[in-house]
Design an enzyme around this catalytic site. Structure first.
Site, mmCIF file in Angstrom:
data_model
loop_
_atom_site.group_PDB
_atom_site.id
_atom_site.type_symbol
_atom_site.label_atom_id
_atom_site.label_comp_id
_atom_site.label_asym_id
_atom_site.label_seq_id
_atom_site.Cartn_x
_atom_site.Cartn_y
_atom_site.Cartn_z
ATOM 1 N N HIS A 69 0.828 -1.219 0.000
ATOM 2 C CA HIS A 69 0.000 0.000 0.000
ATOM 3 C C HIS A 69 0.857 1.261 0.000
ATOM 4 C CE1 HIS A 69 0.365 0.065 4.522
ATOM 5 N NE2 HIS A 69 0.320 1.358 4.305
ATOM 6 N N ASP A 115 -0.090 -7.519 1.450
ATOM 7 C CA ASP A 115 0.423 -6.150 1.528
ATOM 8 C C ASP A 115 1.944 -6.179 1.689
ATOM 9 O OD1 ASP A 115 0.522 -3.422 1.680
ATOM 10 O OD2 ASP A 115 -0.319 -3.266 3.703
ATOM 11 N N GLY A 204 2.270 6.855 8.948
ATOM 12 C CA GLY A 204 3.691 7.089 8.735
ATOM 13 C C GLY A 204 4.519 5.888 9.120
ATOM 14 N N SER A 206 3.594 2.835 8.320
ATOM 15 C CA SER A 206 3.323 1.824 7.293
ATOM 16 C C SER A 206 4.594 1.371 6.591
ATOM 17 C CB SER A 206 2.369 2.367 6.239
ATOM 18 O OG SER A 206 1.071 2.410 6.736
ATOM 19 N N GLY A 207 4.640 0.065 6.325
ATOM 20 C CA GLY A 207 5.780 -0.497 5.611
ATOM 21 C C GLY A 207 6.965 -0.804 6.487
#
Length: 266
Positions: A69, A115, A204, A206-207
């Site tokens: 995402h 994801d 922020g 994310s990942g």
């Protein structure tokens, strides 16, 4: 990335997870602490035109692991850079351009599954005491009840700005049963954390990496912003080790056949 669809656990859940899943490309850890220099040498900041939008982790000298995402919809790779070796967003650290990005072909922004994505940087990452790769968890262990650590630059409260200093928080892997009760999208390819209200991931983050005993077990994916008393949800790394390995080999030109379950951005 819709806040109602996914979130970035870039630091502590800065944006409260939406009632549904959402991307946290601009979230931060809620309830965390400033990280010391070199404490998380595998952590990177993904920046678009100089602004942090997601976290990631170093797998080797050329590849970065992050969430699908985070890279969904990216078209101009020239505007994206990977920054390692610094805990501060106002510093460049080691800056690397991006040559290619690959995301899982079956990533679904509504179901929030698959994801996962890889980034190929344009030159070899220089390893030192501040920059090191992370090892990935493998096997069938669930890690339920295990202590873990989340790091990132996610916002520290819903609607807040990303912190300048890298944040971290110690969490606990939630049982899959309790996580599924809280989020109906959760599948076996997810892994969750929860401690208490006021602690968790936010926009922020994310990942970014979730780590147990120096092994990365999760990639920040989604939650309900932020730190409101529900588990945060991550992509379970062990479910995608074969996908990561096959696509990494293709990115590094170790194999000529492009994996079928992948979408490449070049």
């Amino acid at each position: 990335n819709l806040l109602t669809n996914m979130f970035s656990l870039s630091a502590l859940f800065v944006l409260c997870l939406a009632v549904t899943a959402f991307g946290f490309p601009e979230s931060q850890i809620v309830g965390g602490k400033d990280a010391s220099n070199g404490q998380f040498p595998y952590q990177v900041s993904l920046r678009r035109s100089g602004s942090h939008f997601c976290g990631g982790s170093i797998l080797d000298a050329r590849t970065i692991l992050t969430a699908a995402h985070c890279v969904s919809g990216l078209t101009n790779l020239n505007s994206v850079s990977v920054h390692a070796g610094t805990n501060r967003l106002d510093q460049q650290g080691q800056s690397y351009g991006v040559s290619k990005i690959v995301s899982h072909k079956n990533y679904n922004s509504l179901l929030l599954v698959n994801d996962v994505a890889l980034i190929l940087v344009s030159s070899n990452i220089a390893f030192n005491n501040l920059v090191q790769p992370v090892k990935l968890a493998t096997g069938s262990k669930t890690y339920e009840g295990s202590s873990c650590v989340l790091s990132g630059w996610g916002t520290t409260r819903v609607g807040g700005n990303p912190p300048n200093n890298l944040q971290y928080i110690n969490l606990v892997i939630e049982t899959q049963a309790k996580c599924k009760q809280a989020h109906n999208r959760v599948q076996n390819s997810h892994i969750c954390t929860y401690t208490k209200v006021g602690e968790g991931a936010c926009h922020g983050d994310s990942g970014g990496p979730l780590v147990v005993n120096s092994l990365q077990v999760g990639i920040v994916s989604f939650g309900q912003p932020c730190a409101v008393g529900k588990p945060d949800v991550y992509t379970r790394v062990t479910s995608f080790v074969s996908w990561i390995d096959s696509n990494k080999a293709y990115l590094l030109n170790e194999t000529q056949e492009q994996p079928e379950d992948s979408i490449y951005i070049v």
